[in-house]
Write a protein that holds these residues in place. Structure first.
Motif, short mmCIF file in Angstrom:
data_model
loop_
_atom_site.label_atom_id
_atom_site.label_comp_id
_atom_site.label_asym_id
_atom_site.label_seq_id
_atom_site.Cartn_x
_atom_site.Cartn_y
_atom_site.Cartn_z
N VAL A 48 0.82 -1.21 0.00
CA VAL A 48 0.00 0.00 0.00
C VAL A 48 0.85 1.26 0.00
CG1 VAL A 48 -1.75 1.30 1.29
CG2 VAL A 48 -1.90 -1.21 1.14
N ALA A 49 1.98 1.24 0.68
CA ALA A 49 2.81 2.44 0.81
C ALA A 49 3.34 2.94 -0.53
CB ALA A 49 3.97 2.18 1.76
N ASN A 50 3.30 2.12 -1.57
CA ASN A 50 3.82 2.52 -2.86
C ASN A 50 2.74 2.84 -3.89
OD1 ASN A 50 6.63 2.61 -2.48
ND2 ASN A 50 6.73 0.37 -2.50
N ILE A 51 1.56 3.18 -3.41
CA ILE A 51 0.49 3.62 -4.31
C ILE A 51 0.95 4.84 -5.10
CG2 ILE A 51 -1.70 4.92 -4.19
CD1 ILE A 51 -2.64 2.76 -2.22
N THR A 52 0.61 4.87 -6.39
CA THR A 52 1.08 5.95 -7.27
C THR A 52 -0.02 6.88 -7.77
OG1 THR A 52 0.92 4.53 -9.22
CG2 THR A 52 3.04 4.57 -8.07
N THR A 53 -1.28 6.53 -7.56
CA THR A 53 -2.36 7.43 -7.97
C THR A 53 -2.23 8.75 -7.22
OG1 THR A 53 -3.87 5.62 -8.49
CG2 THR A 53 -4.87 7.76 -8.00
N THR A 54 -2.17 9.85 -7.96
CA THR A 54 -1.88 11.15 -7.34
C THR A 54 -3.14 12.01 -7.23
OG1 THR A 54 -1.33 12.10 -9.50
CG2 THR A 54 0.49 11.18 -8.20
N ALA A 55 -3.17 12.81 -6.20
CA ALA A 55 -4.22 13.81 -5.99
C ALA A 55 -3.53 15.14 -5.71
CB ALA A 55 -5.13 13.40 -4.84
N THR A 56 -3.52 16.00 -6.71
CA THR A 56 -2.84 17.29 -6.62
C THR A 56 -3.88 18.40 -6.56
OG1 THR A 56 -1.05 16.39 -7.97
CG2 THR A 56 -1.13 18.78 -7.71
N LYS A 57 -3.70 19.34 -5.65
CA LYS A 57 -4.68 20.41 -5.52
C LYS A 57 -4.65 21.34 -6.73
CE LYS A 57 -5.41 20.71 -0.53
NZ LYS A 57 -5.23 21.52 0.69
N ILE A 90 -17.79 -1.38 -10.74
CA ILE A 90 -18.57 -1.12 -11.94
C ILE A 90 -19.96 -0.60 -11.64
CG2 ILE A 90 -19.58 -3.43 -12.20
CD1 ILE A 90 -17.88 -1.42 -15.02
N TRP A 91 -20.47 -0.88 -10.42
CA TRP A 91 -21.82 -0.44 -10.04
C TRP A 91 -21.82 0.76 -9.10
CZ3 TRP A 91 -21.38 -5.97 -8.32
CH2 TRP A 91 -21.55 -6.85 -9.40
N SER A 92 -20.66 1.23 -8.71
CA SER A 92 -20.57 2.16 -7.59
C SER A 92 -20.67 3.62 -8.01
CB SER A 92 -19.27 1.94 -6.82
OG SER A 92 -19.26 0.67 -6.20
N ASP A 93 -21.40 4.39 -7.19
CA ASP A 93 -21.48 5.84 -7.37
C ASP A 93 -20.28 6.53 -6.76
OD1 ASP A 93 -24.45 6.16 -8.37
OD2 ASP A 93 -24.52 4.73 -6.71
N TYR A 94 -19.72 5.94 -5.70
CA TYR A 94 -18.56 6.51 -5.02
C TYR A 94 -17.55 5.41 -4.70
CZ TYR A 94 -21.56 10.57 -3.85
OH TYR A 94 -22.38 11.66 -3.90
N THR A 95 -16.31 5.84 -4.55
CA THR A 95 -15.31 4.93 -3.99
C THR A 95 -14.47 5.65 -2.95
OG1 THR A 95 -13.47 3.44 -4.49
CG2 THR A 95 -13.62 5.43 -5.83
N THR A 96 -14.21 4.97 -1.88
CA THR A 96 -13.25 5.45 -0.88
C THR A 96 -11.87 5.07 -1.40
OG1 THR A 96 -14.88 5.13 0.87
CG2 THR A 96 -12.58 5.30 1.54
N MET A 97 -11.09 6.07 -1.83
CA MET A 97 -9.89 5.79 -2.62
C MET A 97 -8.62 6.25 -1.92
SD MET A 97 -8.98 7.00 -6.54
CE MET A 97 -10.30 6.01 -7.24
N ALA A 98 -7.61 5.39 -1.96
CA ALA A 98 -6.28 5.75 -1.48
C ALA A 98 -5.54 6.49 -2.58
CB ALA A 98 -5.50 4.50 -1.08
N VAL A 99 -5.02 7.66 -2.23
CA VAL A 99 -4.32 8.50 -3.21
C VAL A 99 -3.05 9.06 -2.57
CG1 VAL A 99 -6.41 9.14 -4.46
CG2 VAL A 99 -5.63 10.55 -2.54
N ARG A 100 -2.17 9.54 -3.42
CA ARG A 100 -0.93 10.18 -2.93
C ARG A 100 -1.08 11.69 -3.02
NH1 ARG A 100 3.36 8.35 -1.18
NH2 ARG A 100 2.87 6.23 -1.91
N THR A 101 -1.14 12.33 -1.87
CA THR A 101 -1.21 13.80 -1.80
C THR A 101 0.13 14.41 -1.44
OG1 THR A 101 -1.95 13.62 0.50
CG2 THR A 101 -3.65 13.86 -1.21
#
Length: 437
Positions: A168-177, A197-208
């Protein structure tokens, strides 16, 4: 059927024998839970798994009867549920819900022996919604929980990436302001996302932030139809109905108000959320093992070879006994953990039982593999065929790897468990030394 089976290994022992863990209220719930699940899921689970889709109306029916709320961690969010007019689950007051009820529910939910049909329903409630309840701001909760807790909208959790699963510590999906500071602009990919595929929302791990665990955060990201989000369903070896999804995010703009907790707290949020995920997986997986082994037991009582039934062969009895001992030992351990969770605070349970729960989840996958393999071998050729009398054990055998990877792959969890035990030991030793001074 909804009745209690008499086949050896088919049912958890508490349904026929005394147990210190279950009250009359727990036992009454089990009967109602089994009847509901048989009518609305279990009786058709095999057919739906073959078709690759659980009908949409099943999710709606479960939500109408509050029967996905048991997937939330105990104790339930009583204040929120009362606010929404939800006061009971099959006559159990939500304020009285404990982890023994959770264990009963998760066991019964997997009684078809197939992981996919249950996973098609429960991933949002079990994994995606809990971080919002525990760490989300009041504004975020007010905005999304009424729809999520009633099932008007669906959620999932998105942590795993093509190159970062258990790591998990090496997640690369970025969230930049954004320049105005009002949005996170998210770029990256998520893979093997159950129910995505059915979801309106996801609780997502991102790199800030920067590299490593300290740079991780958790954000609630809109999915279906949201600009910049592309999703496609993945075909996997087992759990065909689970809606496993590949998600691509291309400059997805999400309000900063969708941050769950604080920036940089992502690793802690993810790890504590994993404890509940791993426990519910372990309970369901153990029931799958029970279905496989009891199916083999029943088959061996009637199948004849070399002039006698398979059960008359000592080697067959030996194989069943070895697998059965693993199964019942696993279930007894899970009951113990469930009971401990009823008597520890969330903080203390996370500290004392985090590693143990990871170890139990890893062991449950091993037990499923042992019982499923035992069943396939005893069914012989029928156990390799996706139709006929061995089709269920064949399907369970295909599900086995899916039990050993999600929620933290097996080897990672084994290592995690020991590292946490060492950490607890060192803290306790330090306290003892200080007390002697």
């Amino acid at each position: 059927m909804a009745t209690i089976s008499t086949i050896p290994f088919a049912e958890p022992p508490y349904l026929r024998l005394p147990s210190p863990y279950y009250t009359p209220a727990h036992r009454a719930f089990q009967k109602k839970c089994r009847a509901f699940l048989w009518e609305h899921l279990i009786s058709n689970a095999s057919t739906w798994e073959k078709e690759g889709q659980v009908p949409d109306h099943v999710f709606r029916t479960f939500c109408q009867h509050n029967m996905l709320l048991p997937n939330l961690p105990a104790p339930l969010p009583v204040q929120w549920l009362h606010k929404l007019g939800i006061r009971e689950i099959l006559d159990v007051p939500v304020a009285e819900w404990d982890y023994m009820y959770t264990g009963i529910y998760c066991d019964e939910l997997s009684r078809s022996g197939l992981a996919g049909p249950a996973a098609s329903l429960n991933a949002g409630f079990a994994f995606g919604i809990p971080p919002i309840i525990k760490y989300g701001s009041a504004e975020l909760q007010e905005r999304v929980l009424p729809d999520l807790l009633t099932g008007r909208k669906r959620a999932c959790i998105a942590i795993t990436e093509p190159e970062a699963g258990s790591d998990v510590a090496n997640i690369t999906t970025t969230a930049t302001k954004s320049d105005d500071g009002k949005y996170y602009v998210i770029n990256g990919t998520k893979k093997w996302i159950t129910n995505g595929i059915w979801s309106d929302y996801t609780t997502m791990a991102v790199r800030t932030g920067g590299p490593g665990a300290a740079g991780l955060s958790v954000v609630l990201v809109p999915l279906k139809g949201y600009p910049g989000v592309t999703m496609r369903k993945l075909q996997i070896g087992g759990s065909r109905t689970s809606g496993t999804t590949y998600i691509e995010l291309d400059d997805v703009r999400v309000p900063v108000a969708n941050l769950i907790g604080r920036e940089g707290e992502g690793m802690r949020i993810i790890m504590t959320n994993f404890n509940h995920e791993r426990l519910t997986i372990a309970v369901g997986v153990t029931r799958q093992a029970r279905v496989a082994l009891s199916s083999a037991f029943q088959y061996c009582l009637k199948r004849e070879a070399f002039g006698k039934t398979l059960m008359d062969q000592p080697v067959v009895r030996h194989r069943l006994a070895k697998a059965g001992a693993e199964l019942e030992t696993m279930w007894a351990w899970l009951e113990q953990i469930l009971y401990q969770l009823c008597h520890l605070s969330k903080e203390e349970a996370d500290r004392q039982l985090g590693g143990i729960t990871g170890l139990a989840k890893a062991k449950a996958g091993m037990v499923l593999s042992e019982c499923a393999q035992c069943a396939v071998l005893l069914f012989g050729g029928a156990g390799l065929t996706q139709s006929g009398q061995g089709e269920l054990v064949e399907a369970i055998y295909r599900d086995a790897p899916s039990a050993r990877v999600p929620g933290g792959s097996e080897d990672v969890l084994l290592d995690l468990a020991v590292r946490q035990m060492v950490k607890i030991y060192q803290v306790q030793e330090k306290k003892l030394r200080q007390a002697k001074l």
